[in-house]
Design an enzyme around this catalytic site. Structure first.
Site, PDB file in Angstrom:
ATOM      1  N   ALA A  71      66.172  74.786  98.872  1.00 39.93           N
ATOM      2  CA  ALA A  71      64.819  74.233  98.782  1.00 39.93           C
ATOM      3  C   ALA A  71      63.777  75.295  99.104  1.00 39.93           C
ATOM      4  CB  ALA A  71      64.668  73.047  99.743  1.00 39.93           C
ATOM      5  N   ASP A  72      62.592  75.105  98.561  1.00 37.92           N
ATOM      6  CA  ASP A  72      61.467  75.997  98.866  1.00 37.92           C
ATOM      7  C   ASP A  72      60.183  75.192  98.806  1.00 37.92           C
ATOM      8  OD1 ASP A  72      60.860  79.074  99.176  1.00 37.92           O
ATOM      9  OD2 ASP A  72      59.288  78.251  97.894  1.00 37.92           O
ATOM     10  N   THR A  73      59.255  75.505  99.716  1.00 43.69           N
ATOM     11  CA  THR A  73      58.006  74.750  99.820  1.00 43.69           C
ATOM     12  C   THR A  73      56.811  75.690  99.794  1.00 43.69           C
ATOM     13  OG1 THR A  73      59.087  73.039 101.167  1.00 43.69           O
ATOM     14  CG2 THR A  73      56.687  73.126 101.251  1.00 43.69           C
ATOM     15  N   GLY A 108      60.440  72.480  95.872  1.00 46.26           N
ATOM     16  CA  GLY A 108      61.454  72.524  94.829  1.00 46.26           C
ATOM     17  C   GLY A 108      62.831  72.389  95.467  1.00 46.26           C
TER      18      GLY A 108
END
Length: 215
Positions: A71-73, A108
């Site tokens: 995940a990435d924010t 994501g």
């Protein structure tokens, strides 16, 4: 099926533990390269890089019946992406831009792995949440930055931390802002016929789960 979180983020670990998911931790060590220009393209690309990095290590070992979650924010204001601040001065700058306005938080998520029997799995999606902040004056911004909380956070704030005092409202998934839209994640996994590995919760807060790092 073994579930592996490709992140050392305490917030993402807490969210998976909160919903009772049984998982391991194997943080990605890939050198991240930003792909795309739109926030949703960037977070999906970075989440895929993290998940595929760890997934590749499992596949090299000939393993199957596992799923890796990456995940990435990022925070976006008027379409401009804001990552983590470089230092305290940068954190003050970011918060100065956000105060009194509505911005967007994009996360994501990519899950990939291999089913028992050899079938490969790969899926990427993203979530978006609108966040409105009350105005903060210069003294409030500096005091918050001095706590150190904003320094490793996208957009220089933690909605689940002290910055909660300045959040006016949100439109969308709160957990997406924290760093992992776990409700959407479970739904997407079910659409692929995947078990979420959730356990009935005991009284009180769920126990801490063991973790591992791939060498």
């Amino acid at each position: 099926m073994r579930i592996i979180l490709a992140s050392a983020s305490p917030r993402r670990k807490e969210l998976l533990t909160q919903i009772g998911m049984t998982y391991e931790v194997a943080p990605s060590t890939v050198e991240e390269k930003m792909e795309g220009t739109l926030p949703e393209e960037i977070v999906q690309g970075l989440s895929a890089q993290k998940a595929e990095d760890v997934c590749g290590k499992f596949l090299e070992r000939g393993e199957e019946d596992f799923l890796v979650i990456g995940a990435d924010t990022v925070v976006a204001l008027d379409g401009s992406v804001m990552g983590k601040p470089a230092d305290r001065e940068d954190a003050c700058r970011m918060l100065g831009l956000l105060q009194g306005k509505t911005h967007q938080v994009y996360t994501g998520v990519t899950f990939c792995g291999r089913r028992k029997g050899g079938e490969d799995i790969r899926h990427t999606f993203y979530g978006k949440t609108d966040v409105s902040m009350f105005p903060m004056d210069g003294e409030e911004i500096r005091a918050y930055v001095e706590t150190g909380e904003p320094l490793d956070k996208a957009g220089a704030y933690a909605i689940q931390g002290r910055c909660a005092a300045y959040i006016e409202k949100i439109n969308g998934d709160y957990n997406n802002v924290v760093g992992l839209p776990v409700g959407r994640l479970c739904r997407e996994m079910k659409l692929y016929g995947l078990e979420t590995g959730r356990r009935p919760l005991q009284a009180g807060y769920p126990e801490r789960l063991d973790s591992e790092r791939l060498e």
